[in-house]
Design a protein around this motif. Structure first.
Motif, PDB file in Angstrom:
ATOM      1  N   LEU A  48       0.706  -1.279   0.076  1.00 15.06           N
ATOM      2  CA  LEU A  48       0.334   0.427  -0.164  1.00 15.06           C
ATOM      3  C   LEU A  48       1.061   1.161   0.158  1.00 15.06           C
ATOM      4  CD1 LEU A  48      -2.433  -0.722   2.863  1.00 15.06           C
ATOM      5  CD2 LEU A  48      -2.879  -1.141   0.056  1.00 15.06           C
ATOM      6  N   VAL A  49       1.729   1.531   0.481  1.00  9.49           N
ATOM      7  CA  VAL A  49       3.032   2.349   1.039  1.00  9.49           C
ATOM      8  C   VAL A  49       3.369   2.458  -0.651  1.00  9.49           C
ATOM      9  CG1 VAL A  49       4.924   3.171   1.819  1.00  9.49           C
ATOM     10  CG2 VAL A  49       3.243   2.271   3.127  1.00  9.49           C
ATOM     11  N   THR A  50       3.655   1.405  -0.921  1.00  8.21           N
ATOM     12  CA  THR A  50       4.519   1.774  -2.705  1.00  8.21           C
ATOM     13  C   THR A  50       3.531   2.533  -3.225  1.00  8.21           C
ATOM     14  OG1 THR A  50       6.149  -0.122  -2.442  1.00  8.21           O
ATOM     15  CG2 THR A  50       5.920  -0.008  -4.356  1.00  8.21           C
ATOM     16  N   ALA A  51       2.304   1.718  -3.152  1.00  6.51           N
ATOM     17  CA  ALA A  51       0.883   2.490  -4.190  1.00  6.51           C
ATOM     18  C   ALA A  51       0.916   3.224  -4.221  1.00  6.51           C
ATOM     19  CB  ALA A  51      -0.087   1.345  -4.481  1.00  6.51           C
ATOM     20  N   ALA A  52       0.816   4.436  -2.553  1.00  5.93           N
ATOM     21  CA  ALA A  52       0.779   5.542  -2.608  1.00  5.93           C
ATOM     22  C   ALA A  52       1.802   6.792  -3.203  1.00  5.93           C
ATOM     23  CB  ALA A  52       0.656   5.863  -1.193  1.00  5.93           C
ATOM     24  N   ALA A  53       3.035   5.398  -3.101  1.00  5.30           N
ATOM     25  CA  ALA A  53       4.677   6.614  -3.342  1.00  5.30           C
ATOM     26  C   ALA A  53       4.275   6.668  -4.889  1.00  5.30           C
ATOM     27  CB  ALA A  53       5.362   5.807  -3.294  1.00  5.30           C
TER      28      ALA A  53
END
Length: 215
Positions: free
Chosen positions: A186-191
């Motif tokens: 999820l953090v990667t997608a948000a980034a």
């Protein structure tokens, strides 16, 4: 770490589809929104009425319903297109009234005397709008137009629910297949969404300083 790195091909594929949705739907909505904005100031009442109805219907309809119409109703009516071009149309239709309203605010900021002067030297309505009014309106509305495209970037995630494997759909599939890595995914997608939206915001600020017309 090896497991995380193995996810990146899926992230990159989804990210590229999101960029494609943004580029194609953004350009189509810009063209369509400009036409609608011009129709809103047309001397022909029927064109003004059509543009007003288009704007009110499109911007007050939930995007999910727009996608349902293009993904299921349009094929039912006989148009057998792939889902990707239908997603382009859905996003362009939904975004066009927001572009048109942003441009219309810029058009209202152009002094009436300039349009009158253009008409006095023999320019027709189309020439007055395309050569005098719209160029100034675009320069006045750079920040709100950029905000519309930032919103469009986030709206592309709705396509993930309608058979388009963009960044949101890729993230959802990766999270389902790798339950032990949900937070990093999820953090990667948000980034990756920020990789698109932050430069757009920076570009809006830079273009505003360089090109915007002070009222």
């Amino acid at each position: 770490m090896e497991q995380y790195l193995s996810l990146w091909p899926a992230f990159i594929d989804g990210f590229l589809v999101t960029l494609l949705l943004l580029a194609v739907a953004g350009m189509a909505s810009l063209v369509l929104g400009t036409i609608i904005a011009a129709m809103r100031i047309s001397p022909i009442a029927s064109l003004r009425g059509f543009a007003a109805v288009w704007t009110e219907v499109a911007r007050n309809t939930p995007l999910t319903l727009v996608f349902i119409f293009f993904a299921f109703v349009i094929p039912f009516l006989g148009l057998r297109w792939d889902y990707l071009p239908l997603a382009f149309l859905a996003l362009a239709y939904y975004t066009s009234p927001f572009v048109a309203e942003a441009l219309r605010s810029g058009i209202n900021g152009v002094p009436v005397g300039q349009a009158e002067a253009a008409r006095s030297i023999g320019l027709g309505f189309a020439q007055t709008v395309t050569l005098v009014v719209l160029p100034q309106a675009f320069r006045m509305t750079i920040p709100p137009l950029i905000n519309v495209f930032i919103a469009l970037t986030k709206n592309t995630s709705v396509a993930g629910g309608f058979f388009i494997v963009e960044l949101f759909a890729s993230t959802r599939q990766l999270a389902n297949d790798n339950g032990n890595m949900v937070i990093p995914i999820l953090v990667t997608a948000a980034a990756l969404y920020l990789v698109i939206t932050v430069p757009l915001g920076v570009a809006a600020g830079a273009l505003e300083k360089k090109l915007v017309v002070r009222r």
